[in-house]
Design a protein around this motif. Sequence first.
Motif, PDB file in Angstrom:
ATOM      1  N   GLU A  56      27.811  31.423 -44.835  1.00  0.00           N
ATOM      2  CA  GLU A  56      26.540  32.112 -44.626  1.00  0.00           C
ATOM      3  C   GLU A  56      25.357  31.163 -44.771  1.00  0.00           C
ATOM      4  O   GLU A  56      25.401  30.193 -45.525  1.00  0.00           O
ATOM      5  N   ALA A  57      24.288  31.499 -44.064  1.00  0.00           N
ATOM      6  CA  ALA A  57      23.019  30.786 -44.228  1.00  0.00           C
ATOM      7  C   ALA A  57      22.398  31.203 -45.562  1.00  0.00           C
ATOM      8  O   ALA A  57      22.766  32.244 -46.123  1.00  0.00           O
ATOM      9  N   ARG A  77      24.654  25.919 -44.799  1.00  0.00           N
ATOM     10  CA  ARG A  77      25.673  26.959 -44.876  1.00  0.00           C
ATOM     11  C   ARG A  77      26.372  26.887 -46.230  1.00  0.00           C
ATOM     12  O   ARG A  77      26.701  25.800 -46.714  1.00  0.00           O
TER      13      ARG A  77
END
Length: 164
Positions: A56-57, A77
């Motif tokens: 995920e960012a 990330r």
Amino acid sequence: MFFRPAPEFSILMVCMGNICRSPTAEGVLRHKLRQAGLHKRVLVDSAGTIASHAGEAPDPRAQSHALRRGYELADLRARQVQPADFMRFDWLLAMDHDNLAWLRQACTPEHQGKLKRLLEFAPQLGRDDVPDPYYGGPAGFEAVLDLVETACDELVRRLQAEFS
């Protein structure tokens, strides 16, 4: 084929999920190293002690607050700390005591000296931990940036002294 020399030093920023504090610290330190002309000499990365956000960012709130101060986090990330990280990095800087305890438990004895808290580099703040802003409001993300910026300024000064 282009040859790029290996960095002389490496730092891993560590929090729990790697979506708020540690990517913020990674982005801030990268920015400050670039300003100091040390970005080719120091590798900076971030990771979490849990894997639930892997890939995920950073949290959109962390990104937004960081961007207002000139730090770009969108390309980062989340990932979990891996056993190889203890060998690869010169310093693994935890955001708080809980994550430092996790690192100490996961780390082999020969690499324990690499483990520190980020705020050890800013004792003038009188704080040990960078608080987790995840469940709070905007002020929490601003407080994280304030603490991280101060610690990263000190880190850059220390690295400049080491390299000179």
